[in-house]
Write an enzyme that holds these catalytic residues in place. Structure first.
Site, short mmCIF file in Angstrom:
data_model
loop_
_atom_site.label_atom_id
_atom_site.label_comp_id
_atom_site.label_asym_id
_atom_site.label_seq_id
_atom_site.Cartn_x
_atom_site.Cartn_y
_atom_site.Cartn_z
N GLU A 56 0.98 -1.03 0.09
CA GLU A 56 0.03 0.14 -0.22
C GLU A 56 0.82 1.16 0.00
O GLU A 56 1.86 1.47 0.85
CB GLU A 56 -0.87 0.11 1.30
N ASP B 272 -19.98 -5.23 14.77
CA ASP B 272 -19.08 -5.07 13.77
C ASP B 272 -19.03 -6.08 12.48
O ASP B 272 -19.08 -5.97 11.61
CB ASP B 272 -17.61 -4.64 14.03
N THR C 263 -3.89 4.92 -1.57
CA THR C 263 -4.80 5.67 -0.67
C THR C 263 -5.39 6.68 -1.19
O THR C 263 -5.05 7.20 -2.22
CB THR C 263 -4.11 5.83 0.83
N ARG D 265 -15.27 3.78 4.12
CA ARG D 265 -16.16 5.16 4.42
C ARG D 265 -15.22 6.45 4.36
O ARG D 265 -15.62 7.51 4.30
CB ARG D 265 -16.32 4.87 5.77
N GLY D 266 -13.96 5.91 4.80
CA GLY D 266 -12.81 7.22 5.03
C GLY D 266 -12.84 7.71 6.45
O GLY D 266 -13.62 7.61 7.14
N GLN E 182 -7.32 -4.08 8.71
CA GLN E 182 -6.33 -3.04 9.51
C GLN E 182 -5.31 -3.65 9.94
O GLN E 182 -5.17 -4.71 10.34
CB GLN E 182 -7.02 -2.35 10.76
N HIS F 116 -14.51 -2.14 14.50
CA HIS F 116 -14.29 -0.50 14.53
C HIS F 116 -14.66 0.07 15.57
O HIS F 116 -15.57 -0.19 16.27
CB HIS F 116 -15.24 -0.31 13.10
N HIS G 41 -8.00 2.94 -3.62
CA HIS G 41 -8.87 3.39 -2.69
C HIS G 41 -10.03 4.45 -3.04
O HIS G 41 -9.60 5.55 -3.77
CB HIS G 41 -7.88 3.74 -1.48
P1 FAD Z 1 -17.89 0.95 7.10
O1 FAD Z 1 -17.87 -0.40 6.50
O2 FAD Z 1 -18.80 2.07 6.18
O3 FAD Z 1 -18.08 0.96 8.77
C1 FAD Z 1 -17.83 2.23 9.71
C2 FAD Z 1 -18.58 2.09 10.79
O4 FAD Z 1 -19.91 1.85 10.76
C3 FAD Z 1 -18.30 0.57 11.64
O5 FAD Z 1 -18.54 0.73 12.86
C4 FAD Z 1 -19.37 -0.53 11.07
O6 FAD Z 1 -19.65 -1.45 12.10
C5 FAD Z 1 -20.40 0.45 11.16
N1 FAD Z 1 -21.73 0.32 10.08
C6 FAD Z 1 -21.39 -0.19 8.92
N2 FAD Z 1 -22.57 -0.35 8.28
C7 FAD Z 1 -23.48 -0.10 9.12
C8 FAD Z 1 -24.86 -0.01 9.17
N3 FAD Z 1 -25.75 -0.36 8.32
N4 FAD Z 1 -25.52 0.53 10.32
C9 FAD Z 1 -24.83 0.95 11.56
N5 FAD Z 1 -23.59 0.81 11.40
C10 FAD Z 1 -22.89 0.38 10.29
N6 FAD Z 1 -9.21 5.78 4.93
C11 FAD Z 1 -9.23 6.79 4.09
O7 FAD Z 1 -9.64 8.01 4.37
N7 FAD Z 1 -8.35 6.57 2.93
C12 FAD Z 1 -8.03 5.59 2.75
O8 FAD Z 1 -7.09 5.40 1.52
C13 FAD Z 1 -7.98 4.37 3.63
N8 FAD Z 1 -7.44 3.12 3.14
C14 FAD Z 1 -7.96 2.05 4.26
C15 FAD Z 1 -7.17 0.90 3.73
C16 FAD Z 1 -7.47 -0.34 4.71
C17 FAD Z 1 -6.98 -1.75 4.08
C18 FAD Z 1 -8.23 -0.16 5.90
C19 FAD Z 1 -8.45 -1.36 6.74
C20 FAD Z 1 -8.70 1.23 6.31
C21 FAD Z 1 -8.39 2.20 5.25
N9 FAD Z 1 -8.95 3.31 5.66
C22 FAD Z 1 -8.84 4.65 4.82
C23 FAD Z 1 -9.58 3.73 6.93
C24 FAD Z 1 -10.97 3.76 6.97
O9 FAD Z 1 -11.73 4.47 6.25
C25 FAD Z 1 -11.59 3.65 8.37
O10 FAD Z 1 -11.34 2.69 9.26
C26 FAD Z 1 -13.14 4.22 8.42
O11 FAD Z 1 -13.16 4.52 10.09
C27 FAD Z 1 -13.89 2.77 8.35
O12 FAD Z 1 -13.90 2.68 7.40
P2 FAD Z 1 -14.82 1.19 6.43
O13 FAD Z 1 -14.74 1.21 5.20
O14 FAD Z 1 -14.57 -0.04 7.19
O15 FAD Z 1 -16.57 1.62 7.18
#
Ligand code: FAD
Length: 291
Positions: free
Chosen positions: A17, A159, A48, A107-108, A176, A150, A77
Site C-alpha cells: 500500500e 461490527d 490511498t 467510508r474514509g 487494518q 471498528h 482506494h
Molecule cells: P464502514 O464499513 O462504513 O463502517 C464504519 C462503521 O459503521 C463501523 O463501525 C461499522 O460497523 C458501522 N456500520 C457499517 N454499516 C452499518 C450500518 N448499516 N448501520 C450501522 N452501522 C454500520 N481511510 C481513508 O480515508 N483513505 C484510505 O485510503 C484508507 N485506506 C484504508 C485501507 C485499509 C485496508 C483499511 C483497513 C482502512 C483504510 N482507511 C482509509 C480507513 C477507513 O476509512 C476507516 O477505518 C473508517 O473509519 C472505516 O471505514 P470502513 O470502510 O470500514 O467503514
C-alpha cells in the site's frame, strides 16, 4: 491486468500500500521505493485516498499511471466521505474507462493528527460505495475489516455483522494492521460462522520507530497489545533497536499467518521499502526471484 481475487493465494500473494506523493521530492522518493518493492513481485499495489477529497487527482493519476505502465496491478482506494453520490459515480466511471479493475470501497477517516471532523458524504457506509462500484463496472471490490472491531461499533460482534453484510456486496477484505494472529483467526471464524468465506487478507505494519506504538493505537482505535508495547518499550529510545524488534515481531506474525493459510499479506509500507523487503526476505520472498 487482472482482478485481485484471481491473484490471491497463488502461491502466497503479497501486496503493498502506498500513498500518492504530495511534492516532486516525495514523488522521487516514492519512485525509488516502488522500484525496490516491485522486485518482490506483489500481486497488487493499492493507492490511498484522502477522506477530505484532497488527494482525489493524485490518487487517480498514480493508479492510472501504474496501470498504463503495466508494472503492477493497481487498486484504487475510494471513500464515501465528503463526496456526493454523483461525484463517486463519475470517479468510478473514469476508473472503469481507464481499464482499472480493482477498487477498495471505504467510508474514509480524517488523517491522523488532523483537527478536522470527518465531513460526511452522501453515502454513509462503505457497503453503499461497494454496491455503487458494482453498478458502475465489472470491478473487483475490496472492503476494510477491523480485527478488534471498528471503534464506532458497540461491539466486535456488531461490527462483524456489518462486515459480513458488506462482504455480501464485495469480493474480498483487507484488515487494518494487526499484531496477533489470533485476532485474524477470530475475524475469519466470526465471518465463517455468518456464512462468509470470501478472502480476508491481513494487514501488516511493522513498528519502525518508538513513536509508532502511540500512533498505531490512535489509528486503529485500540491499544497495541501489551506484549508488543512492552517489547518496544524495552528497547527504549534506540531507533535501530526498535526497528529491529518491529521487523522481528512482524516476521513472526507473518509466519503464523502463513501457517494459518492466509490468502495474502498486505503491507502498509508508508512509502518506505526497507522494512517490507526485510520481512519478506525473512519469509523467503527475495527481490527479483520468480514467484
Ligand atoms: P464502514 O464499513 O462504513 O463502517 C464504519 C462503521 O459503521 C463501523 O463501525 C461499522 O460497523 C458501522 N456500520 C457499517 N454499516 C452499518 C450500518 N448499516 N448501520 C450501522 N452501522 C454500520 N481511510 C481513508 O480515508 N483513505 C484510505 O485510503 C484508507 N485506506 C484504508 C485501507 C485499509 C485496508 C483499511 C483497513 C482502512 C483504510 N482507511 C482509509 C480507513 C477507513 O476509512 C476507516 O477505518 C473508517 O473509519 C472505516 O471505514 P470502513 O470502510 O470500514 O467503514
Amino acid at each position: 491486468m487482472g482482478k485481485i481475487t484471481d491473484l490471491l493465494g497463488r502461491p502466497l500473494a503479497i501486496s503493498i500500500e502506498l500513498w500518492p506523493p504530495r511534492s516532486p521530492k516525495a514523488e522521487e522518493h516514492l519512485e525509488a521505493a516502488l522500484v525496490e518493492l516491485l522486485e518482490l513481485r506483489p500481486a497488487f499495489t493499492s493507492i490511498t485516498y484522502g477522506a477530505g477529497g484532497s488527494t482525489r487527482d493524485r490518487t487517480h493519476e498514480l493508479v492510472v499511471q501504474l496501470q498504463a505502465e503495466g508494472r503492477t496491478v493497481p487498486m484504487a482506494h475510494l471513500v464515501c466521505a465528503a463526496h456526493t453520490r454523483a461525484e463517486l459515480h463519475d470517479i468510478l466511471v473514469r476508473y472503469r474507462d481507464a481499464g482499472i479493475e480493482n477498487v477498495l470501497a471505504l467510508r474514509g477517516d480524517v488523517p491522523l493528527g488532523s483537527e478536522e471532523e470527518l465531513t460526511p458524504g452522501e453515502l454513509t457506509y462503505a457497503i453503499e460505495l461497494a454496491r455503487l462500484a458494482k453498478e458502475v463496472g465489472d470491478f473487483c471490490v475490496a472492503v476494510a475489516a477491523h480485527p478488534g472491531g471498528h471503534p464506532d461499533s458497540a461491539s466486535l460482534e456488531e461490527d462483524l455483522d456489518h462486515l459480513a453484510r458488506k462482504l455480501g456486496s464485495a469480493d474480498f477484505a483487507i484488515t487494518q494492521f494487526l499484531f496477533r494472529s489470533d485476532d485474524y483467526r477470530r475475524l475469519r471464524d466470526g465471518l465463517a460462522s455468518r456464512g462468509v468465506t470470501k478472502p480476508l487478507v491481513p494487514g501488516i505494519q511493522p513498528i519502525t520507530n518508538p513513536r509508532s506504538v502511540a500512533r498505531m493505537s490512535e489509528m486503529s482505535g485500540h491499544p497495541v497489545p501489551p506484549e508488543v508495547a512492552d517489547r518496544v518499550a524495552a528497547a527504549g529510545d534506540d531507533p535501530a533497536e526498535v526497528r529491529k524488534i518491529g521487523v522481528e515481531m512482524a516476521t513472526s506474525l507473518c509466519e503464523e499467518l502463513v501457517a494459518d493459510g492466509v490468502p495474502g499479506l498486505h503491507f502498509y509500507t508508508m512509502n518506505q521499502s526497507a522494512a517490507t523487503i526485510e520481512i519478506c526476505a525473512n519469509l523467503g520472498i527475495r527481490p527479483g526471484a520468480p514467484r
